[in-house]
Design an enzyme around this catalytic site. Structure first.
Site, PDB file in Angstrom:
ATOM      1  N   GLY A  88      -8.678  -7.772  -8.002  1.00  0.00           N
ATOM      2  CA  GLY A  88      -9.184  -6.741  -7.111  1.00  0.00           C
ATOM      3  C   GLY A  88     -10.464  -6.111  -7.598  1.00  0.00           C
TER       4      GLY A  88
ATOM      5  CB  CYS B 179      -0.923   0.012   1.205  1.00  0.00           C
ATOM      6  SG  CYS B 179      -2.031   1.441   1.238  1.00  0.00           S
TER       7      CYS B 179
END
Length: 327
Positions: A228, A95
């Protein structure tokens, strides 16, 4: 002896998206998909007031993704998660957001492979379930193949055998998290090369995958594919994962059958004091590509958030959609 998880197809941890309601919904369509929680920080688990480890038993196999860089805290959280029955612990090293960097975790940890190894080792010492790492192919100007393999080598040395590689590097300065999912170029070949060089490791790929056909292409080279946004925005893609990717001979569930199986879960949530839109926000895309899907999305969007909204909003949305189809 660790249970061997099926990593053929997994759904990426996505903040504000892959909560326990979405994961329950996803599990209705596929028995084989490996589900991941949203990233949960060690601070939230240790010091937070809520139950950040709550999940539905129906979600198994389900992995907890942790954010953190303090080995002792990660070990504490991993042990708690294992005791709660999670099937895997995954460390976020991918991230790129400023908030995550300020907490010294996420993609910035790629620059500290020894610390990542210490964290993984600390977790492995206290749990019997797999401890895995999700990372990028590089960060900022540190994007050579040598940089990536040094990271893999260091973490592999403490017994980490499973890596999920987002096939984009992360720009830690100047790009938002959203831009980091789109602007850095995808480099699938680099991930393929990693598998060729580390055949003993389980390597899954993440980034830009939108169809099961693309998954099949990646699976010719790799152990798994993590999807995702497509799995969230077009969730019915999951209905054929077991058949097309896992070789399981069973009927494909219709969209209406999926919805019918979800209704008792919605009722239970409402009876417990939950709100309808906690769940319906995740099923907006169920009929994507179907005639009348716009009517479905609009009706739910306009009504599910209202005070006292109940199951009738979902059933009426479906009726409105069918009315359009029959015109």
């Amino acid at each position: 002896m660790q249970t061997q998880l099926n990593r053929t197809f997994s759904i990426a941890p996505m903040l504000d998206w892959t909560d326990r309601h979405y994961r329950y919904f996803a599990r209705l369509m596929s028995a084989e998909v490996l589900l991941y929680t949203e990233m949960v920080t060690t601070g939230a688990i240790i010091h937070g007031r809520g139950d950040y480890l709550a999940y539905n038993q129906e979600e198994h196999p389900v992995a907890l993704q942790l954010g953190g860089s303090n080995a002792a805290d990660l070990a504490t959280c991993a042990k708690l998660a294992a005791e709660r029955g999670y099937d895997e612990i995954n460390l976020n090293v991918g991230c790129p957001s400023d908030r995550v960097q300020n907490g010294r975790f996420g993609a910035c940890l790629m620059a500290e492979p020894t610390l990542v190894a210490e964290c993984v080792d600390a977790m492995k010492q206290v749990v019997d379930i797999p401890v895995t790492v999700k990372t990028r192919i590089g960060i900022d100007e540190q994007d050579s193949y040598e940089f990536l393999t040094q990271f893999i080598e260091t973490v592999k040395a403490v017994g980490c055998n499973d890596f999920i590689i987002h096939a984009r590097k992360a720009w830690l300065q100047g790009l938002s998290p959203k831009e980091n999912r789109e602007i850095p170029e995808l480099d699938y070949e680099r991930v393929y090369q990693l598998k060729r060089d580390y055949a003993d490791l389980s390597i899954s790929i993440n980034g830009g995958v939108k169809t099961l056909a693309e998954c099949k292409t990646h699976l010719q080279q790799l152990d798994g594919v993590m999807v995702g946004r497509e799995a969230y925005q077009n969730p019915y893609i999951l209905a054929e994962v077991d058949q097309q990717l896992c070789g399981i001979n069973k009927p494909v569930m219709s969209r209406d059958a999926v919805l019918e199986k979800l209704l008792p879960y919605i009722e239970k949530h409402l009876q417990a004091g939950g709100k309808l839109n906690h769940i319906t926000r995740h099923i907006i895309g169920l009929f994507q590509g179907e005639v009348g899907s716009r009517v479905w999305r609009r009706y739910i969007s306009e009504n599910a958030h209202k005070s006292g909204a109940g199951i009738e909003v979902v059933t009426q949305a479906r009726q409105e959609m069918k009315a359009v189809v029959s015109l």
